[in-house]
Motif scaffolding. Structure first.
Motif, mmCIF file in Angstrom:
data_model
loop_
_atom_site.group_PDB
_atom_site.id
_atom_site.type_symbol
_atom_site.label_atom_id
_atom_site.label_comp_id
_atom_site.label_asym_id
_atom_site.label_seq_id
_atom_site.Cartn_x
_atom_site.Cartn_y
_atom_site.Cartn_z
ATOM 1 N N ARG A 15 -7.123 -7.454 -1.397
ATOM 2 C CA ARG A 15 -7.530 -6.048 -1.321
ATOM 3 C C ARG A 15 -7.566 -5.418 -2.711
ATOM 4 N NH1 ARG A 15 -2.897 -4.678 3.051
ATOM 5 N NH2 ARG A 15 -1.738 -5.699 1.378
ATOM 6 N N CYS A 265 -4.690 -2.067 7.785
ATOM 7 C CA CYS A 265 -4.041 -2.649 6.599
ATOM 8 C C CYS A 265 -4.962 -3.655 5.909
ATOM 9 C CB CYS A 265 -2.750 -3.354 6.980
ATOM 10 S SG CYS A 265 -1.513 -2.271 7.697
ATOM 11 N N CYS A 268 -6.776 -1.979 3.185
ATOM 12 C CA CYS A 268 -6.105 -0.837 2.543
ATOM 13 C C CYS A 268 -6.085 -0.985 1.021
ATOM 14 C CB CYS A 268 -4.689 -0.687 3.084
ATOM 15 S SG CYS A 268 -3.796 0.657 2.285
ATOM 16 N N ARG A 270 -5.171 1.592 -1.137
ATOM 17 C CA ARG A 270 -4.546 2.814 -1.644
ATOM 18 C C ARG A 270 -3.175 2.591 -2.275
ATOM 19 N NH1 ARG A 270 -7.144 3.703 2.722
ATOM 20 N NH2 ARG A 270 -5.456 3.054 4.086
ATOM 21 N N ARG A 315 1.323 -7.471 -4.167
ATOM 22 C CA ARG A 315 1.387 -6.583 -2.997
ATOM 23 C C ARG A 315 1.028 -7.321 -1.704
ATOM 24 N NH1 ARG A 315 -3.054 -3.037 -0.665
ATOM 25 N NH2 ARG A 315 -2.059 -1.194 0.220
ATOM 26 N N TYR A 319 2.367 -2.734 6.851
ATOM 27 C CA TYR A 319 3.328 -2.168 7.795
ATOM 28 C C TYR A 319 2.727 -1.958 9.187
ATOM 29 C CZ TYR A 319 6.444 1.003 10.161
ATOM 30 O OH TYR A 319 7.245 1.569 11.104
HETATM 31 FE FE1 SF4 Z 1 -2.024 0.652 3.841
HETATM 32 FE FE2 SF4 Z 1 0.582 0.432 4.337
HETATM 33 FE FE3 SF4 Z 1 -0.955 2.018 5.862
HETATM 34 FE FE4 SF4 Z 1 -1.175 -0.666 6.039
HETATM 35 S S1 SF4 Z 1 0.592 0.555 6.585
HETATM 36 S S2 SF4 Z 1 -2.882 0.826 5.922
HETATM 37 S S3 SF4 Z 1 -0.827 -1.243 3.900
HETATM 38 S S4 SF4 Z 1 -0.524 2.295 3.664
#
Ligand code: SF4
Ligand code: SAM
Ligand code: SF4
Length: 340
Positions: A15, A265, A268, A270, A315, A319
């Motif tokens: 990512r 995720c 993701c 960010r 990374r 989650y």
């Molecule tokens: Fe991103 Fe963490 Fe949300 Fe997954 S849980 S989309 S890795 S901020």
């Protein structure tokens, strides 16, 4: 500065680092039950002091480094970002960075006073949070005496200032503001604003989140589609968190953010910088890396870039994909601190 402009930095799951959310303050003029419940964020709560906050120059320096590593979107948030003194200076500094799409998420109350100056300083777009048009439901959620009309005035001020296309974020809690879904859809249909329905999330620990309080995005879509038929819209860019739909009758677009029932995720991109300079690579992180300490200890750009690269390339955060499993129960930072 080192680092090839535009080069993509990839994490363990492939990512890229594309978005940076910068929290400008951990304070807020609301006490939304799902974010800053008053019993935890009352007078005994220790907020960051003025010297704890990154200065505009420190924010700009870090932002430029992130941009050199591939970041293209910067969102200012908080707490309530418009409470940050001298916010126009921060906006001006960040707007001077080429190739950056600069936006802000706000509860909107201070927009009538500030929208013009923010736009003049270089802010491009605003997202305003609003969970109901009904004053009593709104008060129950936000735990403030501010009437809905003040948020609507903020939306109008942002629109007049050209902070568009404007998005409206509505967090939906089952049995709390579920009845506001259709009135909100009706109100914003045809307005040119994009209403986005967000599933209530288990960020932090003070909101005592329970799965039963989440109204799944599929239910929200079902409610709206039954009244105003919807058609899916293809994502405009990779890593987009909202699933987009348009009204079949041409009255505009909505989005749903299924943070709980449809984890995103996998795409993701960010990172989040707290107001005191800690970098978090996931909204559900339990701690961050202290960039303020590095900056104030005199770290060079090359050293700072190495730390960012080091963090992003290892990374593994996902989650939302793991939610509910035993390995995810660690204490999590609050959203008002990390930046929503
Ligand atoms: Fe991103 Fe963490 Fe949300 Fe997954 S849980 S989309 S890795 S901020
Ligand atoms: N104060 C600003 C505001 O409310 O727009 C910016 C910060 S706020 C933390 C950013 C966004 O996070 C808001 O749209 C808010 O509704 C959302 N949010 C806060 N707590 C949440 C939760 N537990 N679940 C889902 N969204 C949440
Ligand atoms: Fe404040 Fe935004 Fe959190 Fe509500 S969601 S308490 S407005 S920071």
């Amino acid at each position: 500065m080192t680092g090839k402009p535009g080069a993509s930095l990839l994490d363990v799951r492939g990512r890229p680092l594309r978005d940076l959310r910068i929290s400008l303050t951990d304070r807020c003029n609301f006490r939304c039950r799902y974010c800053m419940p008053r019993e935890h964020f009352g007078s005994a709560h220790r907020y960051l002091g003025r010297d704890d906050l990154l200065a505009p120059g420190e924010i700009e320096r870090l932002a430029r480094l992130f941009v050199s590593l591939g970041v293209r979107k910067i969102r200012l948030t908080g707490g309530e970002p418009l409470l940050r003194r001298g916010i126009e200076d921060v906006v001006r500094a960040l707007a001077s960075i080429p190739e950056v799409d600069l936006a802000m998420t706000t509860n909107g109350v201070l927009l009538p006073a500030k929208a013009d100056r923010l736009a003049a300083a270089g802010l491009r777009r605003a997202t305003v949070s609003l969970d109901s048009l009904d004053d009593s439901v709104f008060a129950r959620i936000t735990d403030t005496a501010v009437p809905v009309a003040r948020v609507l005035a903020g939306i109008e001020a942002a629109t007049q200032a050209g902070l568009t296309p404007l998005k409206v974020n509505m967090v939906v809690k089952r049995a709390v503001n579920e009845s506001s879904v259709l009135p909100m859809a009706e109100y914003f249909r045809g307005s040119g604003h994009i209403l986005r329905f967000i599933e209530y999330m288990d960020v932090g620990g003070t909101n005592h989140w329970q799965l039963g309080e989440v109204l799944p995005s599929a239910s929200v879509l079902g409610l709206i589609n039954a009244r105003y038929p919807l058609v899916p819209v293809a994502p405009s860019q990779p890593g987009e968190v909202a699933t987009r739909y348009r009204y079949r009758d041409g009255a505009g677009e909505i989005g749903v953010i299924g943070s709980v029932t449809q984890s995103f995720c996998g795409t993701c991109s960010r990172a989040r910088l707290s107001a005191d300079g800690k970098l978090h690579t996931c909204l559900f992180a339990s701690s961050g890396t202290d960039f303020r300490a590095l900056l104030r200890a005199g770290a060079s750009d090359a050293e700072l870039l190495d730390v960012i690269r080091g963090l992003w390339t290892v990374r593994e955060d996902r989650y939302s994909e793991l939610r509910g499993r035993p390995e995810t129960v660690a204490k999590r930072v609050e959203m008002s601190y990390i930046g929503g």
